[in-house]
Every structure is written in C-alpha cells, then in structure tokens.
Enzyme design. Structure first.
Site, PDB file in Angstrom:
ATOM      1  N   SER A  15       0.843  -1.412  -0.008  1.00  0.00           N
ATOM      2  CA  SER A  15      -0.036  -0.010  -0.010  1.00  0.00           C
ATOM      3  C   SER A  15       1.002   1.272   0.015  1.00  0.00           C
ATOM      4  O   SER A  15       1.973   1.106   0.128  1.00  0.00           O
ATOM      5  CB  SER A  15      -0.795  -0.052   1.326  1.00  0.00           C
ATOM      6  OG  SER A  15      -0.162   0.063   2.258  1.00  0.00           O
ATOM      7  N   LEU A  17       3.149   4.536  -0.221  1.00  0.00           N
ATOM      8  CA  LEU A  17       4.473   4.703  -1.016  1.00  0.00           C
ATOM      9  C   LEU A  17       5.286   3.303  -1.382  1.00  0.00           C
ATOM     10  O   LEU A  17       5.702   3.283  -2.835  1.00  0.00           O
ATOM     11  CB  LEU A  17       5.304   5.467  -0.151  1.00  0.00           C
ATOM     12  CG  LEU A  17       5.231   6.594   0.497  1.00  0.00           C
ATOM     13  CD1 LEU A  17       6.090   7.105   1.532  1.00  0.00           C
ATOM     14  CD2 LEU A  17       4.452   7.796  -0.655  1.00  0.00           C
ATOM     15  N   ASP A  36       5.246  -7.497   3.294  1.00  0.00           N
ATOM     16  CA  ASP A  36       4.229  -6.582   4.009  1.00  0.00           C
ATOM     17  C   ASP A  36       3.418  -7.645   4.678  1.00  0.00           C
ATOM     18  O   ASP A  36       3.347  -8.824   4.612  1.00  0.00           O
ATOM     19  CB  ASP A  36       3.110  -6.107   2.810  1.00  0.00           C
ATOM     20  CG  ASP A  36       2.631  -4.908   3.417  1.00  0.00           C
ATOM     21  OD1 ASP A  36       2.767  -3.762   3.032  1.00  0.00           O
ATOM     22  OD2 ASP A  36       1.626  -5.050   4.349  1.00  0.00           O
ATOM     23  N   VAL A  58       8.742  -6.666   9.347  1.00  0.00           N
ATOM     24  CA  VAL A  58      10.231  -6.506   9.292  1.00  0.00           C
ATOM     25  C   VAL A  58      11.129  -6.518  10.454  1.00  0.00           C
ATOM     26  O   VAL A  58      12.546  -6.290  10.270  1.00  0.00           O
ATOM     27  CB  VAL A  58      10.352  -5.096   8.628  1.00  0.00           C
ATOM     28  CG1 VAL A  58       9.741  -4.803   7.302  1.00  0.00           C
ATOM     29  CG2 VAL A  58       9.615  -3.796   9.618  1.00  0.00           C
ATOM     30  N   SER A 148      11.734  10.393   6.898  1.00  0.00           N
ATOM     31  CA  SER A 148      10.453  11.431   7.034  1.00  0.00           C
ATOM     32  C   SER A 148      11.063  12.650   7.428  1.00  0.00           C
ATOM     33  O   SER A 148      12.127  12.796   7.873  1.00  0.00           O
ATOM     34  CB  SER A 148       9.494  11.202   7.941  1.00  0.00           C
ATOM     35  OG  SER A 148       8.481  12.288   8.388  1.00  0.00           O
ATOM     36  N   TYR A 161       8.268   8.743  16.813  1.00  0.00           N
ATOM     37  CA  TYR A 161       8.505   8.799  15.283  1.00  0.00           C
ATOM     38  C   TYR A 161       9.568   9.527  14.782  1.00  0.00           C
ATOM     39  O   TYR A 161      10.304   8.843  14.145  1.00  0.00           O
ATOM     40  CB  TYR A 161       7.166   9.488  14.676  1.00  0.00           C
ATOM     41  CG  TYR A 161       6.940   9.233  13.340  1.00  0.00           C
ATOM     42  CD1 TYR A 161       6.724   8.217  12.733  1.00  0.00           C
ATOM     43  CD2 TYR A 161       7.146  10.379  12.243  1.00  0.00           C
ATOM     44  CE1 TYR A 161       6.626   8.064  11.319  1.00  0.00           C
ATOM     45  CE2 TYR A 161       7.246  10.219  11.024  1.00  0.00           C
ATOM     46  CZ  TYR A 161       6.931   9.058  10.452  1.00  0.00           C
ATOM     47  OH  TYR A 161       6.677   9.031   9.036  1.00  0.00           O
ATOM     48  N   LYS A 165      12.705   7.900  12.984  1.00  0.00           N
ATOM     49  CA  LYS A 165      13.184   8.219  11.539  1.00  0.00           C
ATOM     50  C   LYS A 165      14.288   8.897  11.332  1.00  0.00           C
ATOM     51  O   LYS A 165      15.308   8.851  10.374  1.00  0.00           O
ATOM     52  CB  LYS A 165      12.106   9.265  10.651  1.00  0.00           C
ATOM     53  CG  LYS A 165      10.854   8.494  10.546  1.00  0.00           C
ATOM     54  CD  LYS A 165      10.723   7.333   9.743  1.00  0.00           C
ATOM     55  CE  LYS A 165       9.403   6.864   9.351  1.00  0.00           C
ATOM     56  NZ  LYS A 165       9.351   5.764   8.199  1.00  0.00           N
ATOM     57  N   THR A 196      -1.714   9.871   0.463  1.00  0.00           N
ATOM     58  CA  THR A 196      -2.116   8.416   0.260  1.00  0.00           C
ATOM     59  C   THR A 196      -3.376   8.163   1.282  1.00  0.00           C
ATOM     60  O   THR A 196      -4.029   8.958   1.664  1.00  0.00           O
ATOM     61  CB  THR A 196      -1.095   7.670   1.052  1.00  0.00           C
ATOM     62  OG1 THR A 196      -1.163   7.963   2.475  1.00  0.00           O
ATOM     63  CG2 THR A 196       0.390   7.886   0.608  1.00  0.00           C
TER      64      THR A 196
END
Length: 257
Positions: A15, A17, A36, A58, A148, A161, A165, A196
C-alpha cells in the site's frame, strides 16, 4: 543501474508509497517481491505485477530472511532493497495530564521503523553482495530507505516517530561506507506530506488535507505516491547518488504543531 531483469524487494509494498514503488519498478522491468503484513492486498498486487508476496514483519529476523530468500529465488539477481514499511505514533513526552510517554509504544515505533529498516537493509545487502557486479565500478545493487521530514523537524507529539526516522537518516552515511566494500549504494528519502489513502476521501478529510497543504511552498498541494516512486527509481538508476538524504516535501517547513 538498469532495473530491467533485476529483482527488487519492497517492505510495506502492499500500500501507499510501497505500492507505488512496486508498480513503478515492475513497469521498468524489475521482478518485485512485496514484503508486507497485509496478506490479502499483498498477494493481489503481486499477482497483478507478476511478482511475489511474502508476509513479513520487518522487525522479525526470521521473516525478513525468508522474504530475502524468496527474492533471491525468483531467478533474477537481487539488486534493489526499498524500505518503506513503518508505523506512526503521536504522544507527548509528558502529557497534559502529567503522565509520561508510554515506554512500550516508544519501543514499538523504534522496533518497526528503525530496527525493521536496518534488519531488511543488512540481510538484503548481504544477499546483493553475493551477486556478480553489473559494471566496471563493481556495483551490485542499491538500498533505498524511507525516513521522514519529521526526522529533521519533528512536531509536538512526534518524539517516538522522529527518533525512529532520525535513526534512519543517521545510519545512511555509515551504512553507505560499510556497503561500499561490496558494491552497494545507500540513499535515504525524507518525504513530507504525501497523498495516500491514510487521510481518507470524505469531505472532512479533504478539509484536513487543505490544512496540511498550507505550509507547503510549491507546488501548493500534497505530494503524490507516484512522484515518490519516481524518485526511488531515479536514485536507483543514477549510479553517482550514494550516501545521500533527500528531502521530498515541496519545500514545506513544519511548525511546532
């Protein structure tokens, strides 16, 4: 580096990107392996693109190894790793009620976004290193990581977050130096606000997106997943791009909130 006839593994490829990247690379001759957790969507997309789906967390070493093994087994040499799997989280370091940030949630974001990215990069690059070079420079493949702009300008509540990143950005140069010995390039993309399905399509979501657009310099809109995928491909195809962190954000500069 020519994508035609190569294999590419894409985490989060079912899904957003990741999906856009899988579509773009497949359209340019790559056999895509979609790693995924979304089995239904992942299988459907892989079937559409003539690729392979492997259900993958992952952050799990065994599952990532299985996904990379599947990529090696497609018959085309594995040349590309794209890390686009990730999760978001918003919580202040100390909440308005005085409570501290939940530690388990912080660990989870780091585990998926940062450790998950490193996990696929290390295992995928090791597999790429076993292939034959594609040119006189000794190049074997490319890793593209997704961070990001929150890694650079995190907003209120983005401490977990942004840390996750920012770690991806921080490991770009040393990873590129490490992997130079085996002919693998590493670059990182820092997307801004990309349109998205996460934002929805209702009138309310359109109003929310209009607020997000306000600080974008130009063009005055959200970025497109297809534009992100184009950049991924450009970084793969341009052999002199290495150890770089690229902002992909229309010139936006986040305010504190």
């Amino acid at each position: 580096m020519d994508l035609n006839g190569a294999a590419a593994i894409i985490s989060g490829g079912a899904s957003g990107l990741g999906e856009a990247t899988a579509r773009d690379l497949a359209a340019h001759g790559a056999t895509v392996v979609i790693a995924d957790l979304n089995e239904e969507r992942g299988k459907s997309l892989a079937g559409e693109l003539g690729g392979v789906f492997v259900k993958t967390d992952v952050s799990d070493e065994g599952q990532v190894q299985a996904a990379v093994d599947a990529a090696v087994a497609v018959g085309s040499p594995l040349r590309v790793v794209v890390n686009s799997a990730g999760i978001g989280w918003a919580s202040r370091t100390v909440g308005r009620d005085g409570s501290p940030h939940d530690l388990a949630s912080y660990r989870k974001v780091i585990e998926v976004n940062l450790i998950g990215t490193f996990n696929l990069m290390r295992i995928g690059a090791a597999a790429i290193a076993r292939t034959e070079p594609v040119d006189a420079d000794g190049q074997r493949g490319v890793v593209i990581n997704t961070a990001s702009i929150a890694a650079l300008e995190g907003q209120t509540g983005q401490v977990a977050y942004s840390a996750s990143k920012g770690g991806i950005v921080g490991m770009t140069v040393p990873a590129a130096r490490d992997l130079a010995a085996v002919g693998v390039r590493v670059n990182t993309i820092c997307p801004g606000i990309i349109d998205t399905p996460i934002y929805g399509t209702s009138p309310e979501s359109e109003g929310f997106k209009a607020k997000l657009i306000a600080p974008v310099a130009f063009p005055k809109r959200l970025g497109l997943a297809s534009e992100f995928a184009h950049l991924v491909r450009a970084l793969i195809e341009n052999d002199y791009m290495n150890a770089e962190t690229i902002r992909f954000d229309g010139g936006i500069r986040f305010q504190p909130k």
